[in-house]
Scaffold this active site. Structure first.
Site, PDB file in Angstrom:
ATOM      1  N   ARG A  65       0.835  -1.191   0.000  1.00  0.00           N
ATOM      2  CA  ARG A  65       0.000   0.000   0.000  1.00  0.00           C
ATOM      3  C   ARG A  65       0.877   1.251   0.000  1.00  0.00           C
ATOM      4  NH1 ARG A  65      -4.108  -1.806   4.902  1.00  0.00           N
ATOM      5  NH2 ARG A  65      -5.001  -3.645   3.862  1.00  0.00           N
ATOM      6  N   ASP A  67       0.961   5.600   0.320  1.00  0.00           N
ATOM      7  CA  ASP A  67       0.236   6.705   0.939  1.00  0.00           C
ATOM      8  C   ASP A  67      -0.151   7.752  -0.098  1.00  0.00           C
ATOM      9  OD1 ASP A  67       0.555   5.604   3.502  1.00  0.00           O
ATOM     10  OD2 ASP A  67       2.527   6.542   3.736  1.00  0.00           O
ATOM     11  N   TYR A 125      12.171   0.936  -3.371  1.00  0.00           N
ATOM     12  CA  TYR A 125      11.680   2.301  -3.479  1.00  0.00           C
ATOM     13  C   TYR A 125      12.825   3.239  -3.845  1.00  0.00           C
ATOM     14  CZ  TYR A 125       7.163   1.281  -1.206  1.00  0.00           C
ATOM     15  OH  TYR A 125       5.912   0.804  -0.896  1.00  0.00           O
ATOM     16  N   ARG A 212       9.981   7.687   4.196  1.00  0.00           N
ATOM     17  CA  ARG A 212       9.913   9.137   4.369  1.00  0.00           C
ATOM     18  C   ARG A 212      10.549   9.563   5.689  1.00  0.00           C
ATOM     19  NH1 ARG A 212       3.791  10.309   3.777  1.00  0.00           N
ATOM     20  NH2 ARG A 212       4.488  12.411   4.339  1.00  0.00           N
TER      21      ARG A 212
END
Length: 281
Positions: A65, A67, A125, A212
């Protein structure tokens, strides 16, 4: 009739959606009457498009998932098709039903043993950060930005120091629902190309906001407010409240999901390089 399971490779602009997961309708009161509305999500857009092609309800499961504001070039989903359709229907047909900010890149029939999330062995990522005094315009929403000069050398050392298996409680969101904060980080790298800083991370799985939060801590080191040892100190403290703030989502891309070769999934396009989008000369 047994259902055929399909795996799909997906890319999307996260700025157009309120995250991956379909959300309950919000209710507003207008002229004394409750009016419900549903925020756009990637899952909602895909399920609506697939259901149009299947002429029946379709539910999807994703590998990871994302954000609100987080993008993907290599998201993977699976679904059980209630009808027989050719591969072109699940790519070109579905793309015709999707908003322009989301697209299917490939479709592959798989056995019912395949699960987009639980069959995955890792996720990758990339975070793109423009480091220059002037704010973004052309890249707004597609990259992060920091105006003060960042020293990439201590950032690189700090990123390397957290490789391996650790308790990442210091880098998880307060609302994270993962059963365990322990993750195995197999890649953690910061490099500079001109005004661009590129953060690459790979792990068996990630916690909510983990990347993040890692980027936020690394930027704190890069601007000289903490030594490279900050990352190790934060890991040891296991306390999110002692860590630097969460960095903006704009520059974060899910670039690939790793699976065993036995599943026969396409590899081309799974690890798309978002930096090439911005490689103007």
């Amino acid at each position: 009739m047994s259902l055929q399971r399909w795996a799909l490779g997906i890319e999307y602009d996260g700025g157009s959606f309120h995250g991956w997961q379909t959300q309950a309708p919000t209710t507003q009161v207008v002229d004394g009457r409750p009016i419900g509305s549903t925020l756009p999500t990637v899952q909602g857009a895909l399920e609506a498009a697939l259901s149009q092609i299947a002429d029946a309800p379709v539910q999807v499961v994703c590998a990871g998932r994302t954000d609100t504001g987080v993008h993907a070039t290599g998201q993977v989903i699976h679904f059980d098709a209630p009808v027989l359709r050719p591969e072109t229907a699940w790519v070109r047909g579905v793309n015709a039903q999707l908003p322009y900010s989301c697209a299917v890149r490939w479709a592959q029939p798989v056995s019912t043993d395949f699960h987009a999330r639980f069959s995955a062995t890792g996720r990758r990522y990339r975070y793109l950060l423009l480091n220059r005094p002037e704010r973004l315009a052309l890249f707004s929403g597609r990259a992060g930005w920091f105006h003060r000069p960042l020293d990439v050398e201590p950032m690189s050392h700090a990123a390397q120091s957290i490789l391996g298996t650790h308790d990442f409680s210091a880098f998880r969101a307060a609302e994270c629902q993962a059963n365990s904060p322990v993750r195995t980080l197999t890649e953690s790298r910061v490099t500079r190309q001109g005004d661009w800083l590129i953060f690459d991370f790979a792990a068996n799985a990630f916690l909510q906001h983990m990347i993040r939060n890692l980027v936020g801590a690394l930027v704190t080191i890069g601007k000289g407010e903490a030594p490279a040892s900050l990352m190790i100190e934060l890991l040891a403290q296991k306390n999110r409240t002692l860590s630097p703030p969460t960095f903006m989502p704009d520059g974060l891309y899910l670039t690939a999901v790793d699976y065993d070769a036995g599943w026969g999934l396409p590899t081309a396009g799974l690890s798309g390089d978002p930096l090439q989008i911005f490689n103007f000369r």
